[in-house]
Motif scaffolding. Structure first.
Motif, PDB file in Angstrom:
ATOM      1  N   ASP A  35       0.813  -1.220   0.000  1.00 55.49           N
ATOM      2  CA  ASP A  35       0.000   0.000   0.000  1.00 55.49           C
ATOM      3  C   ASP A  35       0.847   1.270   0.000  1.00 55.49           C
ATOM      4  N   PHE A  36       1.736   1.348  -0.983  1.00 53.75           N
ATOM      5  CA  PHE A  36       2.630   2.505  -1.084  1.00 53.75           C
ATOM      6  C   PHE A  36       1.942   3.780  -1.550  1.00 53.75           C
ATOM      7  N   THR A  37       0.791   3.667  -2.193  1.00 51.75           N
ATOM      8  CA  THR A  37       0.210   4.839  -2.839  1.00 51.75           C
ATOM      9  C   THR A  37       0.002   6.006  -1.883  1.00 51.75           C
ATOM     10  N   ASP A  38      -0.321   5.718  -0.628  1.00 53.17           N
ATOM     11  CA  ASP A  38      -0.546   6.807   0.325  1.00 53.17           C
ATOM     12  C   ASP A  38       0.745   7.464   0.788  1.00 53.17           C
ATOM     13  N   VAL A  39       1.862   6.751   0.697  1.00 55.35           N
ATOM     14  CA  VAL A  39       3.115   7.273   1.219  1.00 55.35           C
ATOM     15  C   VAL A  39       4.094   7.712   0.128  1.00 55.35           C
ATOM     16  N   ILE A  40       3.720   7.577  -1.127  1.00 58.15           N
ATOM     17  CA  ILE A  40       4.634   7.926  -2.218  1.00 58.15           C
ATOM     18  C   ILE A  40       5.129   9.364  -2.131  1.00 58.15           C
ATOM     19  N   PRO A  41       4.264  10.365  -1.913  1.00 54.19           N
ATOM     20  CA  PRO A  41       4.792  11.744  -1.809  1.00 54.19           C
ATOM     21  C   PRO A  41       5.823  11.909  -0.700  1.00 54.19           C
ATOM     22  N   LEU A  43       7.720   9.491   0.722  1.00 52.92           N
ATOM     23  CA  LEU A  43       8.926   8.734   0.364  1.00 52.92           C
ATOM     24  C   LEU A  43       9.772   9.510  -0.644  1.00 52.92           C
ATOM     25  N   THR A  44       9.115  10.105  -1.612  1.00 46.57           N
ATOM     26  CA  THR A  44       9.817  10.876  -2.631  1.00 46.57           C
ATOM     27  C   THR A  44      10.548  12.055  -2.010  1.00 46.57           C
TER      28      THR A  44
END
Length: 130
Positions: A35-41, A43-44
């Protein structure tokens, strides 16, 4: 059976056999698990902050090379337009990577991303003596 069907309110059932025999269900499980979609910003942003902490990676972002030892006066900052553009690209890349692998567009994107460096290297080899 859904590979990540709710068993009870706070736990999901995952079929072990399906994970080993059905690639689509395995990928759906991995996607749901990570479930990376919520943390992508976040993490980037953290990735680029970390890269800018060290001169060698900050230099590579600025010059696209680490071979020169010359002093660079104007290294990028986290707010530099160049870093902002790279962060946007990285977010797009991670979002696509975490998207549905059951869709042909997912694999077409990975093919394009994988072919690009190979084509560049092939052109470079033709023009130089690598």
């Amino acid at each position: 059976m859904d590979p990540v069907a709710p068993v009870q309110e706070d736990i999901r059932r995952v079929g072990r056999k399906e994970l080993y025999t059905d690639f689509g269900k395995r990928m759906e499980y991995i996607k749901t698990f990570l479930d990376f979609t919520d943390v992508i910003p976040e993490l980037t942003h953290r990735l680029y902050e970390k890269m800018l902490e060290f001169d060698i990676t900050a230099r590579a972002l600025r010059t696209r090379s680490t071979t020169s030892e010359a002093q660079i006066e104007d290294l990028f900052t986290i707010d530099s337009p160049q870093v902002q553009r790279r962060k946007i690209f990285w977010k797009w890349y991670l979002t696509r990577l975490c998207s549905d692998p059951g869709q042909p567009s997912y694999w077409e994107y990975l093919r394009k991303v994988g072919v690009h460096p190979y084509e560049c290297l092939s052109r470079l080899r033709k023009t130089t003596s690598l």
